[in-house]
Write a protein that holds these residues in place. Structure first.
Motif, mmCIF file in Angstrom:
data_model
loop_
_atom_site.group_PDB
_atom_site.id
_atom_site.type_symbol
_atom_site.label_atom_id
_atom_site.label_comp_id
_atom_site.label_asym_id
_atom_site.label_seq_id
_atom_site.Cartn_x
_atom_site.Cartn_y
_atom_site.Cartn_z
ATOM 1 N N GLY A 162 -0.008 1.396 -6.237
ATOM 2 C CA GLY A 162 -0.099 2.393 -5.173
ATOM 3 C C GLY A 162 0.728 2.002 -3.965
ATOM 4 O O GLY A 162 1.396 2.842 -3.351
ATOM 5 N N TRP A 163 0.690 0.730 -3.618
ATOM 6 C CA TRP A 163 1.485 0.205 -2.492
ATOM 7 C C TRP A 163 2.980 0.435 -2.728
ATOM 8 O O TRP A 163 3.702 0.921 -1.852
ATOM 9 N N ILE A 164 3.428 0.087 -3.936
ATOM 10 C CA ILE A 164 4.843 0.255 -4.279
ATOM 11 C C ILE A 164 5.230 1.729 -4.228
ATOM 12 O O ILE A 164 6.290 2.092 -3.702
ATOM 13 N N LEU A 165 4.377 2.598 -4.761
ATOM 14 C CA LEU A 165 4.666 4.036 -4.738
ATOM 15 C C LEU A 165 4.721 4.557 -3.302
ATOM 16 O O LEU A 165 5.576 5.386 -2.968
ATOM 17 N N GLY A 166 3.822 4.076 -2.453
ATOM 18 C CA GLY A 166 3.807 4.530 -1.064
ATOM 19 C C GLY A 166 5.066 4.144 -0.314
ATOM 20 O O GLY A 166 5.682 4.974 0.367
ATOM 21 N N SER B 274 7.958 3.318 -1.643
ATOM 22 C CA SER B 274 9.106 3.979 -2.265
ATOM 23 C C SER B 274 9.200 5.431 -1.845
ATOM 24 O O SER B 274 10.293 5.936 -1.544
ATOM 25 N N ALA B 275 8.067 6.121 -1.810
ATOM 26 C CA ALA B 275 8.070 7.535 -1.447
ATOM 27 C C ALA B 275 8.504 7.729 -0.003
ATOM 28 O O ALA B 275 9.345 8.597 0.293
ATOM 29 N N LEU B 276 7.944 6.927 0.920
ATOM 30 C CA LEU B 276 8.308 7.069 2.325
ATOM 31 C C LEU B 276 9.779 6.713 2.542
ATOM 32 O O LEU B 276 10.497 7.414 3.278
ATOM 33 N N GLY B 277 10.238 5.647 1.901
ATOM 34 C CA GLY B 277 11.645 5.277 2.013
ATOM 35 C C GLY B 277 12.558 6.335 1.437
ATOM 36 O O GLY B 277 13.610 6.652 2.007
ATOM 37 N N ALA B 278 12.168 6.920 0.288
ATOM 38 C CA ALA B 278 12.986 7.956 -0.341
ATOM 39 C C ALA B 278 13.051 9.205 0.525
ATOM 40 O O ALA B 278 14.106 9.851 0.625
ATOM 41 N N VAL B 279 11.941 9.565 1.147
ATOM 42 C CA VAL B 279 11.944 10.728 2.057
ATOM 43 C C VAL B 279 12.903 10.491 3.210
ATOM 44 O O VAL B 279 13.673 11.377 3.600
ATOM 45 N N ALA C 173 -1.906 4.732 0.633
ATOM 46 C CA ALA C 173 -2.127 5.067 2.040
ATOM 47 C C ALA C 173 -1.791 3.906 2.965
ATOM 48 O O ALA C 173 -1.183 4.108 4.029
ATOM 49 N N LEU C 174 -2.167 2.688 2.590
ATOM 50 C CA LEU C 174 -1.877 1.531 3.440
ATOM 51 C C LEU C 174 -0.373 1.286 3.555
ATOM 52 O O LEU C 174 0.093 0.737 4.550
ATOM 53 N N ALA C 175 0.383 1.702 2.542
ATOM 54 C CA ALA C 175 1.834 1.522 2.583
ATOM 55 C C ALA C 175 2.522 2.628 3.363
ATOM 56 O O ALA C 175 3.357 2.366 4.242
ATOM 57 N N ALA C 176 2.172 3.887 3.072
ATOM 58 C CA ALA C 176 2.943 5.019 3.596
ATOM 59 C C ALA C 176 2.351 5.655 4.842
ATOM 60 O O ALA C 176 3.080 6.270 5.626
ATOM 61 N N LEU C 177 1.039 5.519 5.055
ATOM 62 C CA LEU C 177 0.393 6.231 6.159
ATOM 63 C C LEU C 177 -0.125 5.301 7.249
ATOM 64 O O LEU C 177 -0.569 5.772 8.288
ATOM 65 N N ASN C 178 -0.092 4.013 7.009
ATOM 66 C CA ASN C 178 -0.610 3.058 7.989
ATOM 67 C C ASN C 178 0.322 2.966 9.193
ATOM 68 O O ASN C 178 1.541 2.828 9.042
ATOM 69 N N ALA C 179 -0.249 3.020 10.389
ATOM 70 C CA ALA C 179 0.565 3.004 11.612
ATOM 71 C C ALA C 179 1.308 1.685 11.796
ATOM 72 O O ALA C 179 2.257 1.618 12.578
ATOM 73 N N LYS C 180 0.894 0.647 11.083
ATOM 74 C CA LYS C 180 1.563 -0.642 11.218
ATOM 75 C C LYS C 180 2.762 -0.762 10.278
ATOM 76 O O LYS C 180 3.745 -1.407 10.606
ATOM 77 N N ASN C 181 2.666 -0.177 9.085
ATOM 78 C CA ASN C 181 3.727 -0.350 8.091
ATOM 79 C C ASN C 181 4.713 0.807 8.038
ATOM 80 O O ASN C 181 5.901 0.605 7.779
ATOM 81 N N ALA C 182 4.237 2.030 8.267
ATOM 82 C CA ALA C 182 5.112 3.203 8.154
ATOM 83 C C ALA C 182 6.328 3.127 9.081
ATOM 84 O O ALA C 182 7.452 3.415 8.640
ATOM 85 N N PRO C 183 6.178 2.754 10.374
ATOM 86 C CA PRO C 183 7.377 2.687 11.232
ATOM 87 C C PRO C 183 8.420 1.699 10.735
ATOM 88 O O PRO C 183 9.625 1.947 10.875
ATOM 89 N N ILE D 104 10.686 -6.965 -1.619
ATOM 90 C CA ILE D 104 10.366 -7.987 -0.615
ATOM 91 C C ILE D 104 9.081 -7.623 0.117
ATOM 92 O O ILE D 104 8.229 -8.492 0.381
ATOM 93 N N ALA D 105 8.911 -6.339 0.439
ATOM 94 C CA ALA D 105 7.730 -5.893 1.180
ATOM 95 C C ALA D 105 6.452 -6.005 0.351
ATOM 96 O O ALA D 105 5.356 -5.945 0.908
ATOM 97 N N THR D 106 6.578 -6.156 -0.966
ATOM 98 C CA THR D 106 5.411 -6.254 -1.842
ATOM 99 C C THR D 106 5.033 -7.695 -2.147
ATOM 100 O O THR D 106 3.994 -7.963 -2.755
ATOM 101 N N LEU D 107 5.843 -8.655 -1.726
ATOM 102 C CA LEU D 107 5.567 -10.057 -2.045
ATOM 103 C C LEU D 107 4.220 -10.510 -1.494
ATOM 104 O O LEU D 107 3.558 -11.371 -2.082
ATOM 105 N N GLY D 108 3.817 -9.946 -0.356
ATOM 106 C CA GLY D 108 2.532 -10.322 0.224
ATOM 107 C C GLY D 108 1.355 -9.967 -0.669
ATOM 108 O O GLY D 108 0.297 -10.616 -0.604
ATOM 109 N N LEU D 109 1.508 -8.945 -1.515
ATOM 110 C CA LEU D 109 0.463 -8.583 -2.472
ATOM 111 C C LEU D 109 0.657 -9.297 -3.808
ATOM 112 O O LEU D 109 -0.316 -9.655 -4.475
ATOM 113 N N LEU D 110 1.906 -9.486 -4.195
ATOM 114 C CA LEU D 110 2.175 -10.141 -5.478
ATOM 115 C C LEU D 110 1.711 -11.591 -5.481
ATOM 116 O O LEU D 110 1.306 -12.118 -6.532
#
Length: 225
Positions: free
Chosen positions: A44-48, A50-55, A127-137, A166-172
């Motif tokens: 879900g994190w990766i999809l979030g 990727s989707a926000l970056g693609a948009v 949601a934590l990837a794409a909608l979180n005020a800390k990560n989305a910007p 790289i942004a997913t390494l913290g979860l991996l």
């Protein structure tokens, strides 16, 4: 492409070390379906991301993010706005951080993680990837940097993929420890969770303030050129 990667790696690293998602996946891994839910949360994190970056790339390319091999004016304005937001948010986080780290409190929603269904775990990661005020910007800023570089579509996609990795390494990292670490994994992950919970506000405050100043400088440079 190399210059673009240099610009976005800082944003990716800041997303990767964001403490809240790391705490969330550690709590998820401690649930009865931890193996499945941990993977779903990461997907879900990766999809979030990727989707926000693609948009952002989809907006940047047809809108002329790169004019004569230079970032367009609106890209400079966007970076300026994001930089101001991050700098102010970082200063606010620092001001509101607990004076005693041991008194730090986790968000209330984390207490319900063990009751979430797999579908909701997937949605939480997104949601934590794409909608979180800390990560989305940070993801928006990375997308703007990639889109404003005038790269071919293939290189834009590759740059975004590297950012997401790289942004997913913290979860991996905790996921890998859980899957490969055996019985010692719980102790290791528990110590990581405690440290992240205690220093969440301070870590994010410093990261946001530094990256906010960088974006302010980038935005001013684009607008002044």
């Amino acid at each position: 492409m190399g210059k673009v990667l240099g610009d976005v790696l800082g944003f990716a690293a800041a997303v990767a070390v964001s403490p809240l998602p790391i705490i969330a996946i550690i709590l998820i891994l401690a649930t009865p379906r931890g193996r499945l839910n941990g993977v779903l949360f990461t997907v879900g994190w990766i999809l979030g991301l990727s989707a926000l970056g693609a948009v952002m790339l989809g907006i940047a390319s047809p809108a002329g993010a790169s004019a004569h091999h230079q970032p367009a004016t609106w890209v400079g304005a966007l970076k300026l706005a994001l930089g101001l937001f991050l700098a102010l948010f970082g200063a606010r986080q620092w001001h509101r951080r607990p004076k005693d780290p041991s008194q730090a409190r986790l968000p209330k929603w984390m207490g319900a993680i063990d009751r979430l269904t797999p579908a909701r775990i997937l949605a939480l990661g997104l949601a934590l990837a794409a909608l979180n005020a800390k990560n989305a910007p940070l993801t928006i800023a990375a997308g703007a940097s990639i889109g404003s570089a005038g790269l071919p579509v293939g290189q834009q996609i590759a740059s975004l993929a590297i950012f997401v990795l790289i942004a997913t390494l913290g979860l991996l990292a905790p996921l890998g420890v859980f899957l490969l670490g055996g019985e010692r994994a719980r102790t290791t992950l528990g110590s990581w969770k405690d440290w992240a919970a205690q220093h969440n506000a301070a870590v994010m405050a410093v990261l946001f303030f530094v990256l906010g100043l960088k974006l302010l400088g980038d935005g001013i440079s684009v607008l002044a050129s």
